[in-house]
Scaffold this active site. Structure first.
Site, PDB file in Angstrom:
ATOM      1  N   LYS A   1     -49.933   4.259   7.749  1.00 46.83           N
ATOM      2  CA  LYS A   1     -48.911   2.985   7.724  1.00 46.83           C
ATOM      3  C   LYS A   1     -47.462   3.591   8.158  1.00 46.83           C
ATOM      4  O   LYS A   1     -46.795   2.936   9.413  1.00 46.83           O
ATOM      5  CB  LYS A   1     -48.810   2.352   6.447  1.00 46.83           C
ATOM      6  CG  LYS A   1     -50.166   1.626   6.020  1.00 46.83           C
ATOM      7  CD  LYS A   1     -49.601   0.748   4.888  1.00 46.83           C
ATOM      8  CE  LYS A   1     -49.532   1.577   3.446  1.00 46.83           C
ATOM      9  NZ  LYS A   1     -50.845   2.423   3.285  1.00 46.83           N
ATOM     10  N   THR A   2     -47.102   4.495   7.747  1.00 44.45           N
ATOM     11  CA  THR A   2     -45.954   5.165   8.195  1.00 44.45           C
ATOM     12  C   THR A   2     -45.927   5.685   9.536  1.00 44.45           C
ATOM     13  O   THR A   2     -44.907   5.594  10.313  1.00 44.45           O
ATOM     14  CB  THR A   2     -45.345   6.267   7.037  1.00 44.45           C
ATOM     15  OG1 THR A   2     -45.404   5.923   5.856  1.00 44.45           O
ATOM     16  CG2 THR A   2     -43.972   6.920   7.459  1.00 44.45           C
TER      17      THR A   2
ATOM     18  N   ASP B   1     -40.853   1.061   2.964  1.00 44.95           N
ATOM     19  CA  ASP B   1     -42.202   1.496   2.419  1.00 44.95           C
ATOM     20  C   ASP B   1     -42.174   0.892   0.947  1.00 44.95           C
ATOM     21  O   ASP B   1     -41.293   0.509   0.342  1.00 44.95           O
ATOM     22  CB  ASP B   1     -42.299   2.703   2.315  1.00 44.95           C
ATOM     23  CG  ASP B   1     -43.704   3.295   2.142  1.00 44.95           C
ATOM     24  OD1 ASP B   1     -44.732   2.419   2.124  1.00 44.95           O
ATOM     25  OD2 ASP B   1     -43.904   4.371   1.880  1.00 44.95           O
TER      26      ASP B   1
ATOM     27  N   THR C   1     -49.493  -1.117  -0.324  1.00 47.02           N
ATOM     28  CA  THR C   1     -50.537  -0.866  -0.630  1.00 47.02           C
ATOM     29  C   THR C   1     -51.298  -2.216  -1.501  1.00 47.02           C
ATOM     30  O   THR C   1     -52.447  -2.272  -1.902  1.00 47.02           O
ATOM     31  CB  THR C   1     -50.980   0.222  -1.511  1.00 47.02           C
ATOM     32  OG1 THR C   1     -50.064   0.193  -2.541  1.00 47.02           O
ATOM     33  CG2 THR C   1     -50.694   1.419  -0.569  1.00 47.02           C
TER      34      THR C   1
ATOM     35  N   ARG D   1     -54.986  11.607   5.462  1.00 49.73           N
ATOM     36  CA  ARG D   1     -54.044  12.459   4.998  1.00 49.73           C
ATOM     37  C   ARG D   1     -54.786  13.410   4.234  1.00 49.73           C
ATOM     38  O   ARG D   1     -54.520  14.542   4.066  1.00 49.73           O
ATOM     39  CB  ARG D   1     -53.275  11.581   4.004  1.00 49.73           C
ATOM     40  CG  ARG D   1     -52.400  12.396   3.140  1.00 49.73           C
ATOM     41  CD  ARG D   1     -51.457  11.446   2.117  1.00 49.73           C
ATOM     42  NE  ARG D   1     -50.602  10.769   2.978  1.00 49.73           N
ATOM     43  CZ  ARG D   1     -50.023   9.713   2.733  1.00 49.73           C
ATOM     44  NH1 ARG D   1     -50.474   8.973   1.844  1.00 49.73           N
ATOM     45  NH2 ARG D   1     -48.949   9.078   3.541  1.00 49.73           N
TER      46      ARG D   1
END
Length: 343
Positions: free
Chosen positions: A78-79, A123, A172, A231
């Site tokens: 997302k980032t 975020d 999320t 990640r």
């Protein structure tokens, strides 16, 4: 029997290596490996094509991109996507988080310093203060902030204009976002878990960026153990690279990757000690289930919320755990996997 052999059943004291949330020490590594453009971003094709069209259309009209909401599990990008959107729009990006916006003045200060076309990335937007959220409504729709000056009968509202901007929110927990806020986003995209082909491509790409000499089969092993999350793949790749540099002259072949992953106690499906402990507890203590959540949590000495929100989702996604009206139940797939994995 599988080649994965584990020495004991004790869970590691350090944070889980398969935890999808970022740690502070990983920031530098993630920035180094983060793709810079949409054509470098692997996977999520259902998001990339609409974004490419919308970005190109906005540029032709010399307008900011419509506000974008990105939701999905941690570690899916997302980032990264927010930074890519800003680069594709040739815009500056200002990054903050929902919990960091305590007062209306914090938001006003950020928005007043944005230039036309800039991107504001928030975020964990679902954790934003409700007062801040209400002020954000007019900023998103009218590019203005309504500020109340004074108190009581003498109070008055001042409207402060801000430059047209694009808000990108990431969460999320989409269900925790209020409908008025959610409806103000022009684009709402769900980041999905990555498939095996995309995960393999990500591992190979990042190994090349890290200048790691890695065999094809080793890249596949790391990708398969990364729980379909980039990640986690980056974290495993870094740990395997460290092992290879110390014990294998820096070359990651099948044996080196397998040995390193075994040392990390991550098996071929990405399960770690806690995952296996949950499955084994249900099998050994409750005949495979069903067992209630509170009973299971007590049996493994974990909090119920932690079991339900942190551990269960991946096991459910992998088809190794099943939720029934009577409780949690282990599936045949889990039985087969555990039978072929030495502990």
């Amino acid at each position: 029997m599988s080649e994965y052999t584990f020495i004991d059943d004790e869970a590691p004291s350090e944070p889980r290596i398969v935890e999808p949330s970022a740690t502070t020490t990983e920031d530098v590594l993630e920035v180094t490996l983060r793709p810079q453009r949409l054509d470098q971003f692997v996977g999520q094709s259902h998001i990339k094509m609409p974004l490419i069209i919308s970005i190109e259309a906005a540029q032709k009209r010399t307008e900011p991109l419509e506000h974008v909401l990105l939701y999905g599990n941690p570690g899916l990008g997302k980032t990264t996507l927010a930074n890519i959107i800003a680069k594709e729009m040739n815009a500056n990006i200002r990054i903050t988080a929902g919990p960091a916006l305590d007062r209306v003045g914090d938001l006003a200060a950020i928005l007043s310093n944005l230039s036309a076309g800039d991107v504001l990335f928030i975020d964990e937007i679902h954790r934003m203060n409700k007062t801040i959220e209400e002020v954000l409504y007019t900023a998103m729709e009218d590019f203005a902030i309504d500020i109340i000056v004074g108190k009581g009968p003498a109070a008055r509202t001042l409207r402060m204009p801000v430059e047209p901007f694009t808000l990108i929110g990431a969460t999320t927990r989409l269900n925790l976002l209020s409908s008025p806020l959610r409806d103000r986003f022009g684009h709402v995209f769900h980041l999905e878990y990555y498939d095996a082909v995309d995960m393999h491509s990500i591992v190979k790409r990042n190994a090349a960026l890290l200048e790691v000499d890695m065999h094809e089969v080793a890249a596949e092993q790391i990708a398969n153990s990364a729980r379909r999350t980039p990640r986690i793949a980056n974290r495993l790749l870094k740990r395997v690279r460290d092992y290879a540099q110390v014990r294998a002259n820096g070359i990651i072949d099948q044996e080196v990757a397998q040995t390193a992953l075994t040392m990390l106690r991550v098996d071929a499906h990405g399960l770690d000690d806690i995952d296996r402990k949950i499955l084994k507890t249900i099998i050994d203590s409750f005949q495979g289930g069903p067992v209630g959540l509170s009973t299971l949590a007590a049996a493994i000495a974990e909090d119920m919320d932690t079991v339900e929100t942190i551990y269960e989702p991946f096991l459910l996604q992998m088809g190794m755990l099943e939720r029934t009206p009577r409780g949690r139940k282990v599936t045949p797939k889990a039985h087969d996997h555990l039978a072929n994995t030495d502990f």
